[in-house]
Design an enzyme around this catalytic site. Sequence first.
Site, PDB file in Angstrom:
ATOM      1  N   GLY A  21      17.149   6.901 -28.558  1.00  0.00           N
ATOM      2  CA  GLY A  21      17.695   6.794 -27.196  1.00  0.00           C
ATOM      3  C   GLY A  21      17.158   5.528 -26.559  1.00  0.00           C
ATOM      4  O   GLY A  21      16.645   4.653 -27.255  1.00  0.00           O
ATOM      5  N   SER A  64      12.097   4.274 -31.462  1.00  0.00           N
ATOM      6  CA  SER A  64      12.999   3.128 -31.553  1.00  0.00           C
ATOM      7  C   SER A  64      14.298   3.499 -30.865  1.00  0.00           C
ATOM      8  O   SER A  64      14.462   4.623 -30.387  1.00  0.00           O
ATOM      9  CB  SER A  64      13.263   2.782 -33.014  1.00  0.00           C
ATOM     10  OG  SER A  64      14.116   3.771 -33.561  1.00  0.00           O
ATOM     11  N   LYS A  65      15.213   2.549 -30.889  1.00  0.00           N
ATOM     12  CA  LYS A  65      16.501   2.764 -30.209  1.00  0.00           C
ATOM     13  C   LYS A  65      17.230   3.993 -30.745  1.00  0.00           C
ATOM     14  O   LYS A  65      18.047   4.589 -30.056  1.00  0.00           O
ATOM     15  CB  LYS A  65      17.381   1.525 -30.369  1.00  0.00           C
ATOM     16  CG  LYS A  65      16.841   0.344 -29.606  1.00  0.00           C
ATOM     17  CD  LYS A  65      17.968  -0.528 -29.068  1.00  0.00           C
ATOM     18  CE  LYS A  65      17.445  -1.628 -28.174  1.00  0.00           C
ATOM     19  NZ  LYS A  65      17.113  -2.859 -28.892  1.00  0.00           N
ATOM     20  N   ARG A  66      16.930   4.338 -32.004  1.00  0.00           N
ATOM     21  CA  ARG A  66      17.581   5.519 -32.584  1.00  0.00           C
ATOM     22  C   ARG A  66      17.301   6.764 -31.752  1.00  0.00           C
ATOM     23  O   ARG A  66      18.049   7.719 -31.763  1.00  0.00           O
ATOM     24  CB  ARG A  66      17.053   5.778 -33.999  1.00  0.00           C
ATOM     25  CG  ARG A  66      17.628   4.906 -35.064  1.00  0.00           C
ATOM     26  CD  ARG A  66      17.047   5.272 -36.415  1.00  0.00           C
ATOM     27  NE  ARG A  66      15.594   5.147 -36.427  1.00  0.00           N
ATOM     28  CZ  ARG A  66      14.760   6.140 -36.606  1.00  0.00           C
ATOM     29  NH1 ARG A  66      15.199   7.362 -36.795  1.00  0.00           N
ATOM     30  NH2 ARG A  66      13.455   5.932 -36.624  1.00  0.00           N
TER      31      ARG A  66
END
Length: 484
Positions: free
Chosen positions: A249, A245-247
């Site tokens: 990167g 996920s965006k966590r």
Amino acid sequence: MPGVRVRFAPSPSGSLHVGGARTALFNWLFARGQGGRFILRIEDTDRERSSPEMVEDILGALQWLGLDWDEGPFLQSERLDRYRQVADQLLSANKAYRCSCSTAELAAKRQAASASGKPWKYDGTCCGLSSDRSAERHARGLPGVVRFKGPRDGEVAFEDRIFGRIVHQAKQIEDFVLVRSDGMPTYHLGVVLDDLDMKISHVIRGADHISNTPKQILLYRALEQPVPVFAHLPLILGPDRTRLSKRHGATAVNTYRDQGYLPSPFCNFLALLGWSPKSEVESLSTDELIHQFSLKGVNKSNAVFDLEKLSWFNSRYLRNAPAERLFPLIKVELDSEGLWNDEFDSSGRAWMMKVIDLLKQRVRMVSDFATQGRAFFTDDFAIEDKARRKFLKSEVLTVLMPELAARLESLTAFGLEETESALRTFAAEKEVKAGLLINAARALLTGKAVAPGIFEVMAALGQERTVARLSDTSWMEDEPRAGE
Ligand code: GLU
């Protein structure tokens, strides 16, 4: 394999994600390797979440990756009549029914089930209504959906090409919605009709769709149509083993493009997210990927997204690419950094090729040519702190560097051997280590603590610029030298 037809069917509710790109790539590799067709379909029936900008983003990302499609893009929003026609057909055949349970009613039932710890599935309240009653409710304009009327017993099984046999009990599958209250088809109805109409032979998609497959199989059965082959791809996890996920990167493909990664190493990297080549070699060109790819080589186990590996593939690709191929990409970078000079493509072209060959040994991304290599393209560059701190600390350099510059100025030939011998002779005369001068020269000539071999740098910069930079003493007056 004759008649292979595969598709990539993104929903344009966001940019093309790494996971979507991997799905597109596997479908494309399979089609190209099997002499089949790769079809692009945009699943845009969720009107609130879909946008034309995202369609453009997705098409642009696929084009950048080089995943060309043979048919489409087909938009589901342009096929609404077809879905409604089949929904009506299912209603008349008593294989679907209208449901007017309100959202509030359903939410209350769902809540009650969860309070008593039971899993919730639609309880079939409206299934029992006589068709007249339900038609009458529909005619009165009561908002409602069309639900599929599933079997109450038996098994729904399929042989997944990657995960093997998967069996579900029909009674656990709820009467899912086919048409929403706004008249739009749901994903299940759209996907099955499209795959049928587009004669899709293999459905290759993420493992998050495994749980959707039994419902879709029921729909194929109700329509009395053969089921395609299903091949679900393992999930992609971040380095901490949670779903990517965006966590972790950037997840949008275009972000990687903008950061200077190149399509070929990016595809190589994506291909290894869940697929293992037969050969030991992991670094493969797109043609090699097409040649080697098979569904048999796809793993069940989750894949881990490792940025280090992507960087490695990218730098390897850059290192091995001919300067001519990199030139247009570098031109774009230099242009965007305000470093482009038309001479680089005319009288300076041969020089550019040499500089590219020199710099490509150390870069990880195309953008590094403009950042790490800035001093080659302009005299307007700064000496990075690290270089200053490590290599320009010694007081003697304030005297030695201008003297070294004078020595280099007096050379009549300025090749690798001449400059190296001049520097080493000078170091011996002054009783300092050659390394001291080499490191300081690197900092003054490139502004960097790490750069290509110093004599190659000198040769690339040429005598005039080398001498000018080494004799320029302004660095001594710059802000207090770090580390002092
Ligand atoms: N639109 C769906 C998605 O983006 C496609 C799923 C499928 O391939 O069936 O996940």
